[in-house]
Design an enzyme around this catalytic site. Structure first.
Site, PDB file in Angstrom:
ATOM      1  N   HIS A  60      49.289 -13.977 -69.262  1.00 50.92           N
ATOM      2  CA  HIS A  60      49.362 -15.431 -69.463  1.00 50.92           C
ATOM      3  C   HIS A  60      49.362 -16.190 -68.134  1.00 50.92           C
ATOM      4  CE1 HIS A  60      50.164 -14.965 -73.788  1.00 50.92           C
ATOM      5  NE2 HIS A  60      50.986 -13.989 -73.452  1.00 50.92           N
ATOM      6  N   ASN A 133      51.359 -17.278 -80.399  1.00 47.47           N
ATOM      7  CA  ASN A 133      49.970 -16.938 -80.093  1.00 47.47           C
ATOM      8  C   ASN A 133      49.037 -17.730 -81.002  1.00 47.47           C
ATOM      9  OD1 ASN A 133      50.359 -15.099 -78.013  1.00 47.47           O
ATOM     10  ND2 ASN A 133      50.352 -13.318 -79.347  1.00 47.47           N
ATOM     11  N   TYR A 343      61.069 -11.231 -71.483  1.00 46.87           N
ATOM     12  CA  TYR A 343      60.617 -12.521 -70.965  1.00 46.87           C
ATOM     13  C   TYR A 343      61.586 -13.105 -69.937  1.00 46.87           C
ATOM     14  CZ  TYR A 343      56.539 -12.887 -74.020  1.00 46.87           C
ATOM     15  OH  TYR A 343      55.325 -12.679 -74.617  1.00 46.87           O
TER      16      TYR A 343
END
Length: 487
Positions: A60, A133, A343
């Site tokens: 990303h 997504n 994350y």
């Protein structure tokens, strides 16, 4: 903000008489000279330049971003007491970052790839992040495969270029991703613009209340401008001529006041319905049938402000599915739970352990977390002399009576090493999607063309195995690709 009245200074505030000058011992009348080490201005500028980039995201990395707002359009008080979802007309400021996955920061926007959709809600109860997504399903359901799956979509470790054989070697041997692959190589693999992209939670979440009641939910962001896609030929042309096509499009649209919007919807399922559900709701390779679990409108997302500085507002923005406020919770999806660790761990490495103190990540409500302090980049006062240990009587701390994430399921059994297996059921939704693709104008032809391109350069044995794999979706796919590849 800079103005004509600003005086140029060094970082410590010392005024500079000429920010373009270098202190030197000159060599005659030439442009040669020896730069002196005491020239703080030059040393500072050069030293900072070598450090002004933070590590780009492993995935990303390439993204557009903008600020906006979320407005509640329907009452959800029967499902949740989350304040940002309570009350028709309630508005919450947001920050959104929409990205490709596999490419680096300088890569093209119009590649065939999944689009990540991260949205940060600055609520009065803390930051709520949704990290979604543009495809409704994922390629894996065993979280340990996450690094491997992403590496297979990136660069070959020897040639340093993307490799079709590497891509298909992974997916053929991890076949649970067939549903996601059908989406990726179908028409929606490349969106027309950012404002035409769907957003899906992929994972199952919960909405809950302080009394312990809850429902399972899947989130959907549906573009009000409609779903529009780009054909492979146009995308390839733009990749070479306008690699920032999507980023420019979103920025220019907002600058002109043409604000993109999305309708936010959810699918819901009660705990009692889980046992009779036609799919495993904790498996992110499955969608929920809409006819059985219809969409319920929640609100509207609007992007209406471009960042003032991309690095500060977007590059340093850190999103994580672990950021949840009371009324929103996770589910037993193992991939979601692994993401809730990985994350924020990536952000601590990439931006620093105090990334929550930076402007795009800072909650709007007061934060008091004296047990998370010190470390590089501390700028919040570091809680002064307050105790840095729990249960102090010297500085008592009030505690919330709200259970943030109620315990829903009862867990029993022994810890065991587990890997999911693939059955014929894993191909059923891909088979249904293929029928939909074939019903769309030129849909089947585009799917075959996209798959054919992805098989170029794949060794013959592996290509045959991939065709067998795709043949489980429909024999027509295998037969048509065999003819195309044999020409």
């Amino acid at each position: 903000m800079a103005s004509q009245d600003n005086i140029s200074t060094l970082a410590n505030g010392q005024p500079s008489d000429n920010p373009g000058s270098v202190q030197q011992i000159r060599y005659g009348n030439s442009n040669g000279g020896l730069v002196v080490l005491s020239d703080t201005q030059t040393v500072e500028v050069l030293a900072h330049f070598a450090r002004e980039r933070i590590p780009e995201r492993s995935v990303h990395a390439k993204a557009a971003g903008a600020f906006g707002e979320f407005e509640v359009l329907e009452d959800l008080s029967d499902l949740t007491d989350a304040k940002f979802l309570s009350g028709i007309g309630k508005k919450t400021p947001i920050l959104t970052r929409i990205s490709t996955v596999g490419g680096e920061k300088g890569s093209s926007d119009t590649v065939r790839d999944v689009r990540g959709w991260a949205t940060k809600f600055y609520t009065e109860e803390g930051v709520q992040d949704f990290v979604f997504n543009d495809l409704p399903v994922f390629f894996i359901r065993d979280p340990i495969k996450f690094p491997s799956m992403n590496r297979s979509h990136k660069r070959h470790p020897r040639t340093n270029v993307p490799d079709n054989a590497m891509f298909w070697d992974f997916h053929k041997n991890n076949p649970e991703g067939i549903h996601a692959l059908m989406h990726l190589f179908g028409r929606r693999g490349i969106p027309e613009t950012i404002k035409n992209i769907n957003g899906f939670s992929v994972h199952t979440y919960t909405l809950n209340k302080a009394d312990g009641s809850y429902v399972y939910v899947k989130w959907h962001f549906r573009p009000d401008d409609g779903i529009k896609t780009m054909d492979a030929e146009t995308a390839a042309h733009l990749a070479g001529t306008e690699p920032d096509y999507h980023i420019k499009g979103l920025f220019n649209s907002i600058e002109k006041g043409e604000y993109p919007t999305w309708t936010v919807c959810i699918q819901t399922m009660t705990p009692e319905e889980v046992a009779t559900a036609p799919i495993d709701i904790f498996d992110c390779t499955y969608t929920w049938p809409h006819e059985r679990y219809p969409l319920r409108r929640v609100g509207r997302l609007t992007l209406n402000k471009n960042p003032d500085n991309y690095f500060q507002d977007i590059e340093q923005a850190c999103f994580s599915p672990s950021n949840m406020v009371p009324g929103v919770g996770p589910s037993a999806d193992p991939v979601l739970q692994a993401r809730m660790f990985s994350y924020p761990d990536a952000h601590r490495y990439r931006v620093g352990p105090n990334y929550f103190q930076l402007p795009p990540n800072r909650p709007k409500n007061p934060v008091y977390a004296p047990y998370v302090r010190d470390g590089p980049g501390t700028m919040n006062g570091n809680y002064g002399s307050d105790p840095d240990y729990v249960f102090s009587e010297l500085r008592p701390v009030a505690q919330s009576k709200r259970v943030q994430m109620p315990t829903h399921e009862l867990w029993t059994g022994n810890v065991t090493a587990f890997t999911t297996t693939v059955t014929d059921k894993d191909f059923e939704q891909a088979q249904s999607l293929y029928k939909i693709i074939c019903s769309e104008p030129n849909g089947q032809e585009q799917l075959l063309e996209n798959l054919e391109q992805s098989l170029q350069g794949v060794p013959e044995k592996l290509a045959g195995e991939v065709l067998d794999y795709l043949g489980h979706v429909h024999q027509d796919i295998k037969n048509a690709l065999q003819k195309r590849l044999s020409k």
